[in-house]
Design a protein around this motif. Sequence first.
Motif, PDB file in Angstrom:
ATOM      1  N   THR A 392      37.867  43.511  57.216  1.00 39.78           N
ATOM      2  CA  THR A 392      38.972  43.649  56.260  1.00 39.78           C
ATOM      3  C   THR A 392      38.868  44.943  55.458  1.00 39.78           C
ATOM      4  O   THR A 392      39.877  45.490  55.033  1.00 39.78           O
ATOM      5  CB  THR A 392      39.022  42.451  55.294  1.00 39.78           C
ATOM      6  OG1 THR A 392      37.754  42.309  54.632  1.00 39.78           O
ATOM      7  CG2 THR A 392      39.351  41.170  56.036  1.00 39.78           C
ATOM      8  N   MET A 393      37.662  45.456  55.284  1.00 32.18           N
ATOM      9  CA  MET A 393      37.509  46.757  54.627  1.00 32.18           C
ATOM     10  C   MET A 393      38.114  47.844  55.499  1.00 32.18           C
ATOM     11  O   MET A 393      38.825  48.738  55.012  1.00 32.18           O
ATOM     12  CB  MET A 393      36.043  47.053  54.340  1.00 32.18           C
ATOM     13  CG  MET A 393      35.810  48.350  53.580  1.00 32.18           C
ATOM     14  SD  MET A 393      34.057  48.719  53.267  1.00 32.18           S
ATOM     15  CE  MET A 393      33.662  47.504  52.010  1.00 32.18           C
ATOM     16  N   LYS A 396      42.134  46.760  55.823  1.00 33.29           N
ATOM     17  CA  LYS A 396      42.964  46.587  54.631  1.00 33.29           C
ATOM     18  C   LYS A 396      42.367  47.178  53.362  1.00 33.29           C
ATOM     19  O   LYS A 396      42.912  46.979  52.268  1.00 33.29           O
ATOM     20  CB  LYS A 396      43.220  45.092  54.400  1.00 33.29           C
ATOM     21  CG  LYS A 396      43.890  44.387  55.568  1.00 33.29           C
ATOM     22  CD  LYS A 396      44.040  42.893  55.299  1.00 33.29           C
ATOM     23  CE  LYS A 396      44.671  42.169  56.468  1.00 33.29           C
ATOM     24  NZ  LYS A 396      44.792  40.707  56.210  1.00 33.29           N
ATOM     25  N   ASP A 397      41.261  47.869  53.467  1.00 31.61           N
ATOM     26  CA  ASP A 397      40.586  48.463  52.306  1.00 31.61           C
ATOM     27  C   ASP A 397      40.124  47.413  51.297  1.00 31.61           C
ATOM     28  O   ASP A 397      39.963  47.712  50.111  1.00 31.61           O
ATOM     29  CB  ASP A 397      41.500  49.478  51.600  1.00 31.61           C
ATOM     30  CG  ASP A 397      41.725  50.722  52.433  1.00 31.61           C
ATOM     31  OD1 ASP A 397      40.834  51.062  53.225  1.00 31.61           O
ATOM     32  OD2 ASP A 397      42.798  51.338  52.302  1.00 31.61           O
ATOM     33  N   GLU A 398      39.859  46.209  51.752  1.00 29.88           N
ATOM     34  CA  GLU A 398      39.401  45.163  50.839  1.00 29.88           C
ATOM     35  C   GLU A 398      37.900  45.290  50.581  1.00 29.88           C
ATOM     36  O   GLU A 398      37.124  45.617  51.472  1.00 29.88           O
ATOM     37  CB  GLU A 398      39.701  43.778  51.427  1.00 29.88           C
ATOM     38  CG  GLU A 398      41.181  43.453  51.481  1.00 29.88           C
ATOM     39  CD  GLU A 398      41.448  42.046  51.984  1.00 29.88           C
ATOM     40  OE1 GLU A 398      40.471  41.307  52.231  1.00 29.88           O
ATOM     41  OE2 GLU A 398      42.622  41.690  52.157  1.00 29.88           O
ATOM     42  N   GLY A 399      37.498  45.032  49.347  1.00 28.22           N
ATOM     43  CA  GLY A 399      36.083  45.010  48.991  1.00 28.22           C
ATOM     44  C   GLY A 399      35.470  46.348  48.656  1.00 28.22           C
ATOM     45  O   GLY A 399      34.256  46.436  48.452  1.00 28.22           O
ATOM     46  N   GLN A 401      35.617  48.150  45.943  1.00 27.24           N
ATOM     47  CA  GLN A 401      35.072  48.236  44.590  1.00 27.24           C
ATOM     48  C   GLN A 401      33.765  47.479  44.436  1.00 27.24           C
ATOM     49  O   GLN A 401      32.923  47.821  43.601  1.00 27.24           O
ATOM     50  CB  GLN A 401      36.099  47.704  43.582  1.00 27.24           C
ATOM     51  CG  GLN A 401      37.410  48.474  43.549  1.00 27.24           C
ATOM     52  CD  GLN A 401      37.213  49.936  43.203  1.00 27.24           C
ATOM     53  OE1 GLN A 401      36.419  50.272  42.324  1.00 27.24           O
ATOM     54  NE2 GLN A 401      37.930  50.815  43.886  1.00 27.24           N
TER      55      GLN A 401
END
Length: 504
Positions: A392-393, A396-399, A401
């Motif tokens: 997902t990173m 979708k650029d999740e996580g 931070q």
Amino acid sequence: MKKTYFLLLIGALFLGACSSESKKVKVKKPNVLFIAVDDLNNMIGPIDNFSNIKTPNFDRLAKMGVTFTNAHVQAPLCGPSRASIMTGLRPSTTGIYGMTPDNEIRREGNPATKDITFLPEYFQQNGYHTMGIGKLFHIHAPKNVFQESGGRVKGFGPYPKERFVWNGFGKGIKGKHGRTSTDWGAFPENDTLMPDHQSVNWVKERLQKSYEKPFFMGLGFLRVHVPLYVPQKWFDLYPLDKIETPPYKSDDLNDIPNIGLQINDLPMMPSTEWAKESGEWKKIVQAYLACVSYVDYELGRVLDALESSKHADNTIIVLWSDHGYRLGEKGTFAKHALWETATKAPLLFAGPNLPKGKKITAPVEMLSVYPTLLELSGLPAYKRNEGKSLVTMMQKDEGLQDAYALTTFAMNNHAIKKDGYRYIRYEDGTEEFYDHSKDPNEWYNEASNPKYKSKLATLKAFLPKENSKWDEKSNYTFQPYFVNQKKRINGAEKQPLEVIGADR
């Protein structure tokens, strides 16, 4: 007539449904091409592009998928790093802090690994045909991990009759410090004499075949591991007068805790001061860059073979290295440290459903390779994995931070990389702290600076709660500190911490 028409219609629908189900059954899961490069740091073109390095095929792979420019290993040493990737467990969980024979990683004597499923095995258990050649675990692989194994050529040759420059001992004491295969120079005459070339031939042959099952294929390159020997043509790419040397500060270690100095006490390796005085520093860097370009060439042969095969559109590629490599930073030429240049290494993914040409700068862990490959392949998650999937990173650029990376070097010595900071804590409680926005070379230890007190407290929370004793089969006799620590921890635990080789 109506009845006949009705029966024909039902039959057609039934056949259509069967045909649809048949198509579903025939859809194969993606293949996996798993590529390990020994001792490769971040100098490659897609990441640091150091000294105008020539890596067209690393660049090519980066354009095919996602490059993590801030990936960190779980141990800055090949044995425990590779064991971590293949088991999905941290060194602090397994107690594998040193070199462990491949066949001893999983055994009854280690409660953490006695029933672990290695990464290639998990794919086999889920319907994959597994193959592997070269250095994938510490040597090659435990017995029967791959259904089809090409083995591994012993050592890191080929070797000339006599060393070119370095005798392997330096100022080290025989029997105490060990001997290294560190040396550099143009050898042998051509690429076909390199073991990596033969490994790629093996992979190319298998990429030309058809398989009833999806495949998992591991390829472990021996270079860029020392000795830094490759044919002359790769040296010719890097004229000495054009070579850059990494940043270096002669008094850099003055603010390092005593244990950090013990760990960095590597007299068998060339020192930066010696390399400067002898005029060999640029030659060592030249040899390293030459070896990287050689591996790049072999990588290109693999990519060419894949792209011309029937597997081109349905294969996931992951390329990783087991640790970084210092080329004069912090006073020596080695991995063996919890500093940035030793823990950071390339990690690239490419394949179906992944972005192309994307770069991610958030810190991530090599421990994530196992769960990421499972998710990309549509396989169920393995509950024993301690790493997190990066899918997902990437998609979708999740996580981004929350991302961090933890590296361990021997028992209870750890480094945390997060938010542009590096925090190091040693077994005796001494610390290092670096603010990369102001000090990218980690020259100034800010652990005692009150300005960073709250940030230190935040990063401490990421230290592992479990710190297992040394696994009995895991050893690192190359460095006195590790010999002493294992003896102290696994033997007489009340024995005081002995200072070994702490001279600067």
